[in-house]
Structure formats: C-alpha cells, structure tokens
Write a protein that holds these residues in place. Structure first.
Motif, PDB file in Angstrom:
ATOM      1  N   ARG A 113       0.828  -1.213   0.000  1.00 34.01           N
ATOM      2  CA  ARG A 113       0.000   0.000   0.000  1.00 34.01           C
ATOM      3  C   ARG A 113       0.859   1.258   0.000  1.00 34.01           C
ATOM      4  O   ARG A 113       0.558   2.233  -0.694  1.00 34.01           O
ATOM      5  CB  ARG A 113      -0.939  -0.022   1.201  1.00 34.01           C
ATOM      6  CG  ARG A 113      -1.969  -1.139   1.154  1.00 34.01           C
ATOM      7  CD  ARG A 113      -2.866  -1.132   2.392  1.00 34.01           C
ATOM      8  NE  ARG A 113      -3.815  -2.209   2.333  1.00 34.01           N
ATOM      9  CZ  ARG A 113      -4.996  -2.157   1.724  1.00 34.01           C
ATOM     10  NH1 ARG A 113      -5.330  -1.036   1.084  1.00 34.01           N
ATOM     11  NH2 ARG A 113      -5.817  -3.176   1.724  1.00 34.01           N
ATOM     12  N   GLU A 141       0.845   4.220  -2.861  1.00 33.43           N
ATOM     13  CA  GLU A 141       0.560   5.613  -2.504  1.00 33.43           C
ATOM     14  C   GLU A 141       1.714   6.526  -2.915  1.00 33.43           C
ATOM     15  O   GLU A 141       1.498   7.652  -3.386  1.00 33.43           O
ATOM     16  CB  GLU A 141       0.303   5.710  -1.003  1.00 33.43           C
ATOM     17  CG  GLU A 141      -1.004   5.049  -0.578  1.00 33.43           C
ATOM     18  CD  GLU A 141      -1.117   4.886   0.926  1.00 33.43           C
ATOM     19  OE1 GLU A 141      -0.177   5.319   1.641  1.00 33.43           O
ATOM     20  OE2 GLU A 141      -2.126   4.315   1.387  1.00 33.43           O
ATOM     21  N   ASP A 175      -4.242   9.528  -3.319  1.00 34.31           N
ATOM     22  CA  ASP A 175      -4.626   8.557  -4.330  1.00 34.31           C
ATOM     23  C   ASP A 175      -6.108   8.236  -4.335  1.00 34.31           C
ATOM     24  O   ASP A 175      -6.557   7.421  -5.106  1.00 34.31           O
ATOM     25  CB  ASP A 175      -3.829   7.260  -4.165  1.00 34.31           C
ATOM     26  CG  ASP A 175      -4.176   6.523  -2.888  1.00 34.31           C
ATOM     27  OD1 ASP A 175      -3.738   5.379  -2.769  1.00 34.31           O
ATOM     28  OD2 ASP A 175      -4.876   7.082  -2.031  1.00 34.31           O
TER      29      ASP A 175
END
Length: 522
Positions: free
Chosen positions: A488, A492, A503
């Motif tokens: 993640r 991002e 995002d």
C-alpha cells in the motif's frame, strides 16, 4: 484468414512484417491475453506507472506527460483491452502501450525508451504470485483459528490415540488438533519465508543483461511494494524458482492435510463413531438407508493430491531448459499456478467449514478408552518405579497380564488383581497390592493426568501449548499486515509522484477530453 496467414503488420518491430497466424493467436496468444487481462493487468499498470515516475526523475518526460500517461493507465480495466493480432500482436504489454499512445494528445518520444518486456513480464508475474500467496495465507490463518478454537474446547475429552493402526494411549481431540495447529503454524513460517524470498523486484533487469539508463532500481522496488531489487539481471528474467517454491509449499501442506483428514475419515466410520457432521455436510447412500456418509472428507483428501501434481507440472516445465528468458519457463511452466492456489484455497475452506461444524462424541470415545487396555504402559511403569521390578521384566509382566485378562473377558477397569499377581509370580515377583496398581493404571482420567512432561496429552500441557500457539498466530497476523502495508505504501508513493495528490482523489478530464486524473481503486 487461414491459420497459416499472418495478419496486418502491427508495426511494433521492423523484424517481422506481419502479425501472428490465426492458429497461434487462437491456441496460444488469445488465451494468454485473457488470463493476463483478468489476473495480471493491475500489476502491469502499477509497473508502467512506476516506470513513468522514473522517466520523470531522469528528465526524459515531463511531469505533465507522466500525469497523462498515469491517468490513461489507471482508466484501463479488464474489458478495455483486447487481443488484436494486427494491432498489438495479441500481447498485453503491447496492447497497454498502444492504448495509452492512442489517448495521448501528442506522442511522448522517450516513453518506453530503454525498455524490455522481459523484466516487465517477470515483475508482473512475481507480483501476481506474491498476491496469491498472501491471499492463501489469509485462508490458512482462518483454518488455524478454527483448529485452535476446537482444540481448546476438546482438550479434556478422553479419546484413544493410535499407533500402527492400533489403540495405544489415551489422548484428547484437543491434543490431536493442537498438533494440526502446530503444523499450520510451521507452514505459515515457511510461507512467510517464501514470500520474503520472492520479494525481490525484477524491474530494471532489461532483456537479460541490465539497462543503459540509470534506473533507480531501489526506488522502483519500493514503489511496487518489494523489499529490494533482484540483484542479478539474468536471475531476474530467467528464474521462475519462486513458482516451484510456492507450489512445493502447497504440496507439502496438502500431504499433511491428507494425513489429518485420514484421521477424520477413520473417526467418522461406523466402527468408531467419534465424530459427527451436520446433515448439510453429509451424504447418503442411494441403496442403503442406514448410512450417513461424509464424502466431503473424501473430497478434501482427494484434492490434496492435485497440489502435488501442480508442483510436478511446474518442475517438469522448467527442467532441461536453458537459464535465460524463455516463454516455456515464464508462461507454460506456470500455466497451472492459479489452479494450484485455487485448489489449495478451496481445500482449506472446505476443511475449515468441516472443523467449524464438527462435533466429537465424548461417550463413544470414552467407551473405547474403557474397553481397550490403554494403561498397559502405565502398569509397566508402576511395576518398575513403585515395585522395583526391572523395566524389561515389568513390561513383560504387564503384557502377560493383558493377555490373561483379555482371555478371561475381564474389563481393563477394575481389572483382575489375581491375574496380575499370577503374571508377576511367574517371574518370582510378589505384589503387595495388585488391585491398586490396576485401578490406577487403567483409570481413563488418570491416563491423561499422569502425563506430566511438556507437550504431552495432559490437558494443562495442551493448554500451555495452545497459549503459545495463540501468541504465534497473533505475530503471524502482524507479519502479514506489515507486508501488505509495504504494498500500500508503495502504491501511494507512486501516485504522489505522478499526481501530486492523495490517491483517492477523483480527477476530471481536460478540455481536450484526455483524462488526467482518475479515482484509484485498489
């Protein structure tokens, strides 16, 4: 067009004048395209966005050009691209490139400079394998939780334990299930190790020998959620060891689950009757109305065989091939990787539901414990430790007693003290209180309590093991969250680099109709 006639020249290479033949397209390229569109497209998009960010860093394209490219990439879905022999040679990387080029208001000259499909494909594939592994780990954690909970509920219920298919000693379902839980934890440790082993980014390796531009491979790896780049360019594009390693772990797990499922099948047989499943997980005989079958257990055990077959398929697809980028290894050898994970996932889900709904019949298990002479080992120990009988002689006396008692039709408890005295007298041994020895040795509940060593079937020992296992499961969940967090964080960061915005922001279209910002769904 016949199967031997090439299509319109796709103008993707000056080396080949036409597109692939219809037969090649239908049998090989179109199926591959469809698979990658469904399962790998988002990884290709993430890689292309990362490369766009690198072009900006190297001052080869502008931030505005990268933003337009990224927006077009983010707008791609599985139904956006199609395999077109005459336009993209039925290759998803070319299709993605053509799609973006068509949406740009003007050509971006340096986009795709110093690039190869080899490391692009290798990177997308290992990202896909990494995702499949993490997804499966979630299902395995759920199975572990169910096994662990059932073990806690049943660690006080006496049942016979078996060695060599013979009733041997008193255990509990909780003790047996704690062993399964331990095996699942061991598998998780290996899966985490496998994940970390394959968590190396191939991007930047080029075709096989590296690249000519100063790509920041550490940054690219981080943006794609990898812990590090693959240090050797040839290994990056030639090795698919990771697919063999992952299927090997699934095969090993399948073998273990097969053994534990065999125990369930045995316990569910009419001669045992130790377990019962609800009707909705059971089957019937069309001819014999008295039967309640458990074919779901047969399905589970049968499915575990597929996991080994899928592993062999990967191995056979790679053996006797040169160590270089090769379609035979990169695609054909990995044909059944998804099938392997889907089969493992389905098998684990079935077993999870079985154990969630399974009930142990305490009465039937205790009956067998009371019927069998499961305290024979304890009797030999008592003769040795409390009566001073040499161990081997004590074992012989205890065995002779069991033979005499069984021939006389005597139950293990309270037993026949006179027969024990007779067995001992045959070796010149006089016992002061044979009744006490028998009463203690063949008491079902004492059979559990006398096991005082760590890791034994004694309920308190099982609970201690289960407490340690609970902590291990908690650490595993944290470990998998950490790895998911890296994915993640990378996604991002690449969006911040390209869009300069969170995002989750929704981006509109420019006046010329070119999408410049989109809502990212991951």
């Amino acid at each position: 067009m016949t199967s031997d006639t090439p299509g319109t020249a796709p103008e993707l290479s000056g080396r080949i004048r036409g597109g692939p033949a219809e037969l090649l397209h239908d049998e090989v390229l179109a199926p591959q395209f469809g698979f990658e569109s469904r399962h790998l497209l988002r990884h290709y998009v993430a890689i292309e966005k990362t490369l766009a960010a690198e072009y900006v860093r190297m001052d080869l394209i502008t931030a505005e050009e990268a933003r337009r490219i990224a927006a077009l990439l983010d707008a791609v879905g599985s139904d956006t691209l199609s395999a077109q022999p005459g336009a993209n040679m039925s290759d998803i990387a070319f299709a993605l490139e053509r799609h973006v080029e068509a949406g740009l208001p003007a050509p971006v000259a340096h986009w795709h400079a110093d690039r190869s499909r080899n490391d692009l494909q290798a990177c997308a594939q290992v990202m896909y394998g990494r995702d499949q592994l993490a997804r499966f780990a979630g299902a395995l954690l759920e199975l572990g939780s169910v096994v662990h909970a059932l073990a806690q509920e049943t660690c006080d219920l006496p049942m016979p334990g078996y060695t060599h298919f013979q009733a041997a000693q008193i255990i509990t379902p909780g003790f047996h299930l704690a062993a399964l839980s331990e095996h699942l934890l061991h598998t998780h440790a290996r899966l985490l190790n496998a994940y970390d082993g394959i968590d190396t980014c191939p991007l930047g390796a080029g075709a096989m020998a590296g690249q000519e531009l100063p790509w920041d491979r550490d940054r690219m790896a981080r943006l794609l959620g990898f812990s590090r780049p693959q240090p050797h360019a040839l290994t990056a594009v030639a090795s698919r060891r990771w697919s063999a390693e992952l299927t090997a772990e699934l095969s090993l797990l399948g073998t273990a689950l097969s053994r534990f499922t065999t125990d369930l099948l045995t316990w569910g047989g009419s001669e045992y009757g130790f377990i019962e499943l609800p009707d909705e997980l059971s089957g019937i005989s069309s001819a014999m109305p008295q039967k309640k079958n458990y074919p779901v257990l047969e399905r589970i055990r049968g499915r575990t065989a597929h996991l080994t077959a899928f592993h062999f398929d990967v191995l056979l697809g790679q053996r006797n091939t040169p160590f270089c980028n090769l379609v035979e290894v990169s695609k054909e050898a990995g044909t059944h990787l998804l099938n392997a994970f889907d089969s493992a996932h389905g098998t684990v889900r079935l077993l999870t539901e079985v154990l969630r709904r399974l009930a142990f019949r305490a009465d039937r298990m205790r009956q067998v414990c009371e019927r069998e002479f499961l305290g024979g080992f304890s009797l030999a120990n008592a003769l040795c430790l409390t009566e001073g009988v040499p161990w081997r002689t004590a074992q012989v006396v205890a065995g002779k007693y069991v033979v005499l008692a069984a021939a006389a039709g005597a139950a293990p408890a309270p037993g026949e003290p006179a027969l024990l005295a007779e067995a001992a007298a045959g070796h010149g041994i006089a016992l002061a209180d044979p009744a006490r020895l028998l009463g203690d040795a063949f008491d079902v509940d004492r059979g559990l309590e006398r096991m005082v060593s760590a890791g034994s079937a004694r309920p308190d020992s099982v609970r201690a093991v289960l407490r340690d296992q609970q902590e291990a499961y908690q650490r595993l969940r944290a470990d998998w969250r950490t790895r998911d967090g890296a994915l993640r964080a990378g996604a991002e960061e690449v969006d911040r680099a390209l869009y300069g915005a969170p995002d989750d922001e929704i981006h509109e279209e420019d006046g010329d109709g070119t999408p410049t910002r989109v809502q990212h769904a991951r």
